[in-house]
Structure formats: structure tokens, C-alpha cells
Design a protein around this motif. Sequence first.
Motif, PDB file in Angstrom:
ATOM      1  N   UNK A 360       1.132  -1.004   0.204  1.00 47.46           N
ATOM      2  CA  UNK A 360      -0.159  -0.045  -0.218  1.00 47.46           C
ATOM      3  C   UNK A 360       1.169   1.692   0.090  1.00 47.46           C
ATOM      4  N   UNK A 361       2.078   1.267   0.925  1.00 48.42           N
ATOM      5  CA  UNK A 361       2.913   2.322   0.628  1.00 48.42           C
ATOM      6  C   UNK A 361       3.641   2.690  -0.643  1.00 48.42           C
ATOM      7  N   UNK A 362       3.822   1.906  -1.438  1.00 45.69           N
ATOM      8  CA  UNK A 362       4.623   1.948  -2.481  1.00 45.69           C
ATOM      9  C   UNK A 362       3.676   2.797  -4.061  1.00 45.69           C
ATOM     10  N   UNK A 363       2.412   2.298  -3.470  1.00 43.55           N
ATOM     11  CA  UNK A 363       0.870   2.317  -4.676  1.00 43.55           C
ATOM     12  C   UNK A 363       0.461   3.412  -3.977  1.00 43.55           C
ATOM     13  N   UNK A 364      -0.202   4.028  -2.903  1.00 41.16           N
ATOM     14  CA  UNK A 364      -0.764   4.614  -2.208  1.00 41.16           C
ATOM     15  C   UNK A 364       0.049   6.088  -1.576  1.00 41.16           C
ATOM     16  N   UNK A 365       1.636   6.479  -1.495  1.00 46.22           N
ATOM     17  CA  UNK A 365       2.090   7.322  -1.119  1.00 46.22           C
ATOM     18  C   UNK A 365       2.289   8.050  -2.353  1.00 46.22           C
ATOM     19  N   UNK A 366       1.919   9.932  -2.052  1.00 45.44           N
ATOM     20  CA  UNK A 366       1.613  10.630  -2.869  1.00 45.44           C
ATOM     21  C   UNK A 366       3.230  10.830  -3.553  1.00 45.44           C
ATOM     22  N   UNK A 367       4.642  11.006  -2.735  1.00 44.01           N
ATOM     23  CA  UNK A 367       5.418  11.674  -3.700  1.00 44.01           C
ATOM     24  C   UNK A 367       6.582  10.013  -2.984  1.00 44.01           C
ATOM     25  N   UNK A 368       8.015   9.990  -3.884  1.00 43.69           N
ATOM     26  CA  UNK A 368       9.056   9.045  -3.825  1.00 43.69           C
ATOM     27  C   UNK A 368       9.364   8.586  -2.538  1.00 43.69           C
ATOM     28  N   UNK A 369       9.097   9.106  -1.151  1.00 47.36           N
ATOM     29  CA  UNK A 369       9.681   9.083  -0.336  1.00 47.36           C
ATOM     30  C   UNK A 369       8.896   8.282   0.257  1.00 47.36           C
ATOM     31  N   UNK A 370       7.452   7.894   0.058  1.00 45.72           N
ATOM     32  CA  UNK A 370       7.664   7.029   0.866  1.00 45.72           C
ATOM     33  C   UNK A 370       6.614   5.584   0.318  1.00 45.72           C
ATOM     34  N   UNK A 371       6.719   6.015  -1.387  1.00 47.71           N
ATOM     35  CA  UNK A 371       6.450   5.348  -2.408  1.00 47.71           C
ATOM     36  C   UNK A 371       8.001   3.890  -2.253  1.00 47.71           C
ATOM     37  N   UNK A 372       9.090   4.553  -1.762  1.00 43.73           N
ATOM     38  CA  UNK A 372      10.774   3.726  -1.952  1.00 43.73           C
ATOM     39  C   UNK A 372      10.660   3.798  -0.309  1.00 43.73           C
ATOM     40  N   UNK A 373      10.167   3.918   0.752  1.00 41.76           N
ATOM     41  CA  UNK A 373      10.586   3.899   1.959  1.00 41.76           C
ATOM     42  C   UNK A 373      10.194   2.452   2.284  1.00 41.76           C
ATOM     43  N   UNK A 374       9.454   1.353   1.951  1.00 45.04           N
ATOM     44  CA  UNK A 374       9.984   0.494   1.973  1.00 45.04           C
ATOM     45  C   UNK A 374      10.588  -0.829   1.476  1.00 45.04           C
TER      46      UNK A 374
END
Lengths: 391, 174
Positions: A360-374
Motif C-alpha cells: 500500500x505504501x508503494x502504491x498509495x503514497x503521494x511522492x517517491x519518499x513513501x513509495x520507495x521507503x519500504x
Amino acid sequence: MKSSHEGSVTFKSAEADFGLTSALGKSRSDIIAEISKSNLKGRGGAGFPTAVKWNLAAAAKGERKYVVCNADEGEPGTFKDKVILADCADLVFEGMTIAARAIGASHGILYLRGEYAYLRRSLEDVLARRRDRKLLGKAIGGKGDFDFDIEIVMGSGAYVCGEETALIESLEGNRGEPRNRPPFPVDTGYMGYPTVVNNVETLAWVAMIMGKGADWFKKTGTEKSAGSKLFSVSGDCERPGVYEFPLGVSIAELLKEVGAEDAKAVQVGGASGVCLPASQFGRKLAYEDVATGGSIIVFGPNRDILEVAANFLEFFVEESCGQCTPCRIGNYKLLETVDMLRKGCCSMNYLKEIRGLCESMQLASKCGLGQSSPNAFLSIIDNFKDEVMGR
Amino acid sequence: MMLIPENEVLKQELKGVAERYDNKRSALMPMLQMVQSRHSRISEFAMQVIADMLDIHPVEVHGVVSFYSFLNSEPKGRFIIRLCRTISCSMQNKDRVARQLENDLGIEFGQTTGDGKFTLEWTNCLGHCDEGPALLVNDKIHVKLTPEKVHDILEECRSTFGLHAAQKKEGGNH
Ligand SMILES: Cc1cc2nc3c(=O)[nH]c(=O)nc-3n(C[C@H](O)[C@H](O)[C@H](O)COP(=O)(O)O)c2cc1C
Ligand code: SF4
Ligand code: FES
């Protein structure tokens, strides 16, 4: 392979303003065509083709246009932009001037992270010298239709401001919170004007390519990843520093060069990158294999890989701007999970659940930070199962 | 010459920065950074002055100050020491440097010394991972730290602090 741990051999050998002179002799579309032919891709991490970005900005309508150099360099383990700015600032400003000519920009901004404030004075000196030599200012190179100048604006300690829309928010005097995209900066950027944001290294390569030609550039690298790239190498190795390697270099080759042949793991791409075990050291550092902005952190045989995961997640918990829930809550949850793993009290079922959260983080985060932090978390639990499970 | 109150000096300085940006909101970060570096903090008064100059609500200014880790409204020491705690420095024994800093200053991370000279903070990667552990004292970078070097760094600060104070006094008497 010839290499140095003290920065780019190529950049240091550049002839002053060779690239700009050549660009000024070309039409705007020919400049972009040359960059396009070179296959240059962004060196800041995302690897977007530079010429495509420029073409969009050149075509966008606006009474002014901006060229922004992203010198926010906050990714853990990255320091090559600092070395470029310290040793070869002229080349970066030259690249910005070429970009301005290509897209029709009159204003340039170097967004320098607050942590690098000590570089500011020497950078201002370089800018002043360029103004004296009429390489900045009005009618550059005698071209009546080419006015361009560069100012330096400082960041104030926020990693997320390296994300280009957050960077623009910061320039506009706002909290550095990433914007929804589209619209993209090439269309609606700084103050609503068409804006090109490029990484420091990308702009230095632009100047080199204009000076030496696209064919020269393409002679190194792979078909999909043209040219060389700077790598910031730190951690457990004999010779840490900034190295220039052709893209496509294998991790094993790099480790040999830096004196880390006993490494047990390598983090490629900083906190937002992936952690690879020795069995994957044959992989290539290139856009088509392991893509990276150039951060290489080496872990020796005795390092606790969960300590590494915890350190990265603490980083993200702190640096998340908090705008969206998956990122704000997610990173905190991942950190909690690493603590459970360290204490040896994490069940397989729970880990499965957390995997869902990562998705969900990779898909639903607004920017690259949340998308790539996992990424780091996932690669560590996948690649180092033996070490992290059943403690 | 006339003695100018400190608040007036601040206003004049801020006006100069605002004008460079046509009094537009894009002047905000440079204005905040100027106040921060001269006064180690951005007071309520300074935020109000800035808000008035840029014609925005003070709440907006607050919002920006609270977002950035290098800007603060509460008082901090003249020397803000920020030690990197990110992975590469962490692997190069940053903990020992941290302990020495705490011992020599008699405070913990997040605190300011009673004399208002030093604040101790953690920070994230400073871009000197190949020569860690690294720390910043205000704008100045120190690398390849050892517990032993901590003392020298603090002494260097203490000796320039006297200088700062003297210069300030001189400036006020002009
Ligand atoms: C959280 C985050 C931080 C980033 N930090 C940087 C940075 O410090 N420097 C940089 O060049 N790009 C950074 N980027 C990528 C930029 O958004 C942008 O893609 C880049 O500056 C484009 O330049 P390039 O195409 O020349 O690489 C970051 C992206 C994200 C999501
Ligand atoms: S993903 Fe994280 S950093 Fe990016 S906008 Fe959302 S909360 Fe902010
Ligand atoms: S990890 Fe400390 S400077 Fe990069």
C-alpha cells in the motif's frame, strides 16, 4: 579500470566553456537533439531522459521559464554532488546555461541544501566570475535574445525538499510538501512558470556532451544506460570516496576497486534503495538492472543487517512530511516491525501482514519518499532471511 | 552616532532581503534563514515583522518555521552542534563521539547549555559519509571525528564566542 576516489576524472579534465560555446553555435532544437542522441538520463535517481524533459519545457508556454539545479543531495550515502560543486562548479553552471538556452529560460536557481552552506561563498564567487566574463547576464555570447542569470537559494534541513515539487514549494516560501502530479514542473513549476529541475551531475554531463558530442558520451556505458556516472562509496571499505564508473559496471567490480571484496551486503541507492547480498554482486549498476542515484554503502561480514534497517526507517519516520497516511504511519509501523525482529518476537503471519502494508505504501503514497521507503525493508527481509528470522 | 534599537536593525535587514524578491513570498526562506543565522532563533516578533512585510498571515510563517529542521522559534545556543546519526557515520563510531559531546557539555541531545552557548542535536546524513563521523557547528563542517577531537572543537567555539560578543558590542556603539 582506471579510477580515483577523489571525484570525476572526466569533469576535472573539461575544457572551460567548450560546451557552452558549442551550444551557442547551435539552434535550440539542435541542442536538445544532441542531448537526445546522447541518451543522457537523470543522475538524481529517477533516471528520466533529460532531452524529453527539456522538450516538454521548451514547448510549454510561459512568459518566463526557469532552470533549477537540484543540489539538495540528502539521500543517505550520497556526496558526489558536493564534490562536483566544490571542484567543478563552472561545469554545473555551464550546464544550467545550456539548459536555459535550450528551453528559452531567463532565470536559473541553484537550490543548495542547508548542510552545504559552507560551499555558498565559493559558488557565489564562481557566479560573479562568470558574470564578469559575460557568461551570465544580458546577451550571453553576443546573442541579443539570450539573457540568463543564476541565483543561489538555500534549503533548511529537509530531505523531502529534494523531491522536485517539494523543492519548488520551498522556493516559493512554503512548507516543503510534495505536490500532486500532474501538472508537472515542466508545465507548471516555480511560480507557475515552466521549470526544468535537473540534478547537479546531470547538468555537468550536459556541458560535457555539448563539448565533446553525443557519440563520445555513448562510447561508455550500456545501450540503455549511456555514459559514466559518479558513485558515492562509504561504509566498510578500504578506499571510500567518489568514483566515476561506466554505467553497467557490476557491483563486484566496484567492490574490488574500493577495497571491499569481503563485503556481505551492499545498499545501492541510499535509504530508498535496496540491500543486496553477495549472491547478487554480479548485477549491474545501470537503469536496466540496479538503478541508482549513486549511493553505495558497504556492509562488512560482522554488521547486523537489522541495525541497518532500523537506521533507515528512523530516517524515514523523521523525514516524512506527514501529508499522506501510508507514509506517515507506514514507516513507523515498519520500524516497529524491525524492533520486533531484533527482539525475536515477530511471527511469520505478522510479517505477511506488514508486506501488505509495504505494497500500500508503494502504491498509495503521494511522492517517491513513501513509495520507495519500504524498499530497503523488503530487500532485507527477503535477501537476509537466515539472519533476520528466528532470533 | 545614534544608537539603533536591535529590533529596528532587524527590520532594516529584513526589508533589504524582501526587496530583493520584490516583497514576494519567495523571500520567506531567505528572510527566515537570515534571522536564524544572526539570532539562533526566529522569535514571535521576527515572524510578525516578516508576515507584515510579505503581507501574509503570521500563522503561515509559523507553519514554515516548524517544517524545517534548521529553523526554530524557541531559543537555542549560539553554537548549534548537529551530529550525523545516519548509517555510515553510525558504523564509524558516532556513539562514542556523542557520549564525549554530552560529557564535555554536561547536557543531553536536544538540550541547550545553561549559558546559552551550545545546543546539541542529532541530524541526518550530512554528505560526508566517506569521512565520518561528521558534525556541523552552525555552518561549519567537522569530519573524521574522534572523542579526542570533540574537546578541540568545543574550545574553538568558546574562543570565537568571546570574539562574537565583543564584535556585537562594538557594532552597537557605532
Ligand atoms: C524524497 C526524494 C528526494 C529526492 N532528493 C533528490 C536530491 O537530493 N537531488 C536530486 O537531484 N534529486 C532528488 N530527487 C529526485 C528529484 O525529484 C528529481 O527527479 C531530480 O532532481 C531530477 O533531476 P535529474 O532528472 O537530472 O535526475 C528526490 C526525489 C525524492 C522522491
Ligand atoms: S509520501 Fe511521505 S513524504 Fe511524500 S508526500 Fe506523502 S507523507 Fe509526504
Ligand atoms: S551518513 Fe553521516 S554524513 Fe552521510
